[in-house]
Design an enzyme around this catalytic site. Sequence first.
Site: not given
Length: 388
Positions: A164, A233, A330, A363-364
Amino acid sequence: MSEYIEQNQTGGSVGIVAKQFFTFAEPPDLLNLESKSSIGPVIIAYETCGTLNPEKSNVILVLHALSGDSHVAGYYDPKDTKPGWWDIMVGPGKGIDTDKYFVICSNIIGSCAGSTGPSSINPETDKEYGTLFPHITVGDMVETQKALIDHLKIKSILSLIGGSVGGMQVLEWCVRYPDMVKSAIPLATTTKHSALAIAFNEVARQAIMADPNWNQGHYYSGKKPDMGLAIARMIGHITYLSDESMRLKFGRKLQNRSALSFEFGAEFQVESYLQHQGNKFIERFDANSFLYITKAADYFDLAGQYGSGSLVNAFSKCKSKFLVVSYTSDWLYPTYQSKEMVKAMKKSNMDVSFCEIDAQWGHDAFLLPNDRLDNLIRGFLRSASNET
């Protein structure tokens, strides 16, 4: 990619680690930033794992993402229940084997986990910088890391690894200091933000700045903009997941109830989950740091800065061997962006391997256990070490 695949090993823990601090840019020798501002003194928090060999040729620099820190692996105390953020990857016998490599991870400038950032004391006012903190870039992050590496008297880096925003730092390092970097692994990253990525970051920033407690960034002596940061967040966390992962994990399941309440509360499990993530985040992160780091990520444009708009020109400066990794689910930094990167590298006659990992977690995914990534990194590092 079969050249880098080998049998996986579970590995162990690096054990107890300690946060260390390096201070530089003492006045009048301030750190000059790309924004044309300057700052000093600068403190960089960092941690190390493994043993540096006599030749200092086994160094791996791990670069963290937006809300990460220097605590990459191990524990601060035997009573800790949660290890470093990439403990699944860093340790004896793991993908980044600390029996072989000396691992360094530092907290980026602008953050709030020990390194100088908006919540640090401004020596000119004896109060927190707040929004008097100068704007930073990914290049500025790399400059402070280079200062740390010089302080440790390390002349070359065997490999840079980051995902990232950490992957952006990997790319910046390779272009800015090509003679120092032997190999690099950018994970789930991009050479520049898309309009979509910038848009999500801007909405998150606006959520913080719209909080009545933000006070133009000077909130440290009073109430903090917790609601705005929690919403920011929540917005960011949505981009880290995927449609499939949210469908499998939550679907339309209700939270602690069997029927709709017809109230504006967290009725669905996904709502409760996002609120929980937001509330956890405000306990460990600074709202101003979120503003500065997301803006730095939006500013990042490798081709624009180093190649007059051409990625091929930008990568022509690199001398590193690359392993580029993306993930099928992602959608924040989709695979097409990694393929553009790889195509430009190949046109620059670079040694580059590419792997798209099939993963449903978005993405994580690079932060989650994955045997394929573990094996890829282990094999790539072994190859880079043998070549060195």
